[in-house]
Design a protein around this motif. Structure first.
Motif, PDB file in Angstrom:
ATOM      1  N   VAL A 102       2.996   1.329   0.754  1.00 15.58           N
ATOM      2  CA  VAL A 102       3.698   1.392  -0.524  1.00 15.58           C
ATOM      3  C   VAL A 102       3.315   0.190  -1.383  1.00 15.58           C
ATOM      4  N   TRP A 162       4.782  -1.741  -4.002  1.00 18.22           N
ATOM      5  CA  TRP A 162       6.084  -1.900  -4.647  1.00 18.22           C
ATOM      6  C   TRP A 162       5.954  -2.470  -6.063  1.00 18.22           C
ATOM      7  N   LYS A 183       7.309  -0.647  -9.166  1.00 14.26           N
ATOM      8  CA  LYS A 183       7.992   0.597  -8.782  1.00 14.26           C
ATOM      9  C   LYS A 183       9.463   0.496  -9.166  1.00 14.26           C
ATOM     10  N   HIS A 184       9.963   1.509  -9.845  1.00 22.40           N
ATOM     11  CA  HIS A 184      11.361   1.507 -10.298  1.00 22.40           C
ATOM     12  C   HIS A 184      12.270   1.984  -9.163  1.00 22.40           C
ATOM     13  N   ALA A 237       9.073  -4.887  -7.003  1.00 21.96           N
ATOM     14  CA  ALA A 237       9.725  -3.692  -7.542  1.00 21.96           C
ATOM     15  C   ALA A 237      10.606  -4.064  -8.730  1.00 21.96           C
ATOM     16  N   GLU A 288      12.258   5.897  -9.354  1.00 22.78           N
ATOM     17  CA  GLU A 288      11.312   6.568  -8.448  1.00 22.78           C
ATOM     18  C   GLU A 288      11.839   6.635  -7.010  1.00 22.78           C
TER      19      GLU A 288
END
Length: 481
Positions: free
Chosen positions: A10, A12, A15-16, A38, A78
């Motif tokens: 992932v 991050w 990323k929301h 994030a 997300e």
């Protein structure tokens, strides 16, 4: 999200992620995700002084916090990471499902983040069940420590799994307590070995049905590699093992208070024995410990010890460490805690017995009881509990808002048992309850606080209720000294 591993893949950054709920799990989740780049928004239903203080700390890091609005899904979300207690039918989750946004719990996040710092992640030995989880996990950690392993008791026990997984300390193995809430939101969890201690109706308002509750508990067995530990006296736990999709070679291991069969742990002549992790389980049994090594040696606590021993043995722990770990273990406060003996009457605090299943086990530990019970029933019924305990009851003292439900069950199933109904829900009622129980008790009896109900009608939590009982008993002991 399915169960694909994404912990090391992932990205991050940017990323929301929406974190639902402040508290033991929400704050570490928000921090961990923020540290990984994030864009974190925390939503929380409450907007009290404590929440505002927590929000201020997170906002100082650059994390967005919305207090008093836990229902609306923030734009661009997300992923949602939720505190375990948030119910699945909350508008936030319904909106996430409609938008195709996955929802993880703190356990799922911890599982996926473990090892992302390059360290070899410690395997998990997981424990769930309606009752006995905390005691079993703490027994397990004590056994693992006696074996010289670096370990900790974590999870629903109050120690954040994220803190354990991401902290500086390295572990060989983790003893993990998991609630049905946590398991509901942890689809990709794969433990080394796991145990379901028992199943009884609980939290049905959250899960919607007993079948859904059991299914969430059963998730703990998914993907186990060595052992699925079940309670031979509770067929529903073995059913969950049969339904689980486990790794090739994973075994079903039972525990019983009777003599064990092959692939079981049990009790023979006061000795805890293992017929599961021995070279010839058809003909051999390995002595692990004596019943007297377990504190207290009540039947349900022996069962907890056997489950802990089974998980430890699944990890390769030697018999001597099982014995030494059980001897070193001391139960938490308010779990069958002996407070005092006064005029040859024993006073025992089991305020942690907040449902009928836990109280049934507590009542079974003593022969002649003056029972102090009552509180918030949480939708429970008491007929079966009273029927099973009737012959052990010298008398009953009832407190709390839903005490009438217990009184009615006593009238139906134990009409000869004297009942004192205290029509008060103030905290001072406990002193009167202890005094009235003492009047009913005879030498050799046990006055047992095992409420079968939650505490919040009268007390902040079960700890405060237990402390009130213990204070009242000690005051009485001082008077009689």
């Amino acid at each position: 999200m399915g169960s694909q591993e994404v912990s090391s893949t992932v990205d991050w950054q940017g990323k929301h992620v929406t974190v639902a709920g402040l508290g033991v799990s929400g704050i570490p989740a928000a921090r961990a995700l923020h540290e990984r780049g994030a864009l974190v928004t925390v939503v929380n239903d409450g907007d009290d002084e404590r929440a505002r203080a927590q929000a201020a700390e997170l906002e100082a890091l650059g994390i967005t916090v919305r207090l008093g609005d836990g229902a609306t899904l923030p734009p661009s979300t997300e992923l949602v990471v939720t505190a375990p207690g948030w119910q699945p039918d909350k508008p936030l989750f319904l909106a996430a499902a409609e938008a195709g946004v996955p929802v993880w719990g703190d356990v799922e996040l911890a599982w996926r983040l473990r090892g992302d710092d390059g360290r070899e992640p410690a395997p998990w030995l997981a424990v769930t069940g309606t009752n006995g989880k905390t005691t079993t996990v703490r027994m397990l950690a004590s056994i693992l420590e006696a074996a010289g392993l670096r370990t900790a008791a974590v999870g629903n026990i109050g120690v954040s799994l994220l803190d354990a997984v991401l902290g500086e300390r390295e572990y060989d193995i983790l003893a993990v307590e998991l609630s049905s809430y946590q398991l509901h939101w942890a689809p990709s969890l794969r433990a080394h070995s796991a145990a379901v201690l028992n199943l009884a109706p609980d939290h049905l308002d959250w899960h919607g049905s007993m079948a859904a509750y059991a299914a969430d508990k059963g998730r703990v067995y998914e993907g186990n590699t060595v052992a699925c530990v079940y309670n031979a006296a509770d067929p529903a736990t073995e059913d969950l093992v049969r339904e689980a999709d486990v790794e090739e070679g994973c075994r079903a291991i039972g525990f019983t208070l009777g003599a064990p069969g092959p692939s079981q742990l049990g009790v023979v002549d006061g000795i805890l024995v293992d017929r599961a992790f021995v070279a010839n389980r058809q003909k051999q049994a390995q002595e692990l410990a004596e019943v007297t090594d377990v504190d207290p040696p009540a039947p349900h606590n022996i069962a907890n010890a056997l489950a802990a021993a089974a998980l430890a043995r699944a990890f390769g722990v030697e018999p001597a460490a099982v014995r030494d770990g059980l001897r070193a273990f001391r139960p938490d406060a308010h779990r069958i805690e002996h407070v005092a003996d006064i005029d040859e009457v024993r006073y025992v605090d089991d305020s942690k017995a907040t449902n009928t299943h836990a109280t049934e086990a507590s009542l079974a530990a003593y022969d002649s009881i003056v029972w102090i019970a009552g509180g918030l029933a949480k939708g429970a019924t008491f007929d079966e509990l009273v029927t099973g305990a009737a012959k052990r009851l010298r008398g009953v003292v009832l407190i709390g808002s839903d005490r009438a439900l217990i009184r009615e069950a006593l009238t139906r199933h134990a009409p000869e048992v004297p009942v004192v109904d205290l029509d008060r829900t103030d905290t001072g009622a406990m002193s009167e309850a202890v005094a009235r129980a003492a009047e009913l008790a005879r030498p050799g009896d046990t006055v047992l606080l095992a409420p079968a109900c939650a505490s919040m009608d009268m007390f902040t939590n079960y700890n405060k209720r237990g402390e009130a009982f213990a204070d009242a008993v000690r005051a009485r002991a001082d008077e009689s000294a």
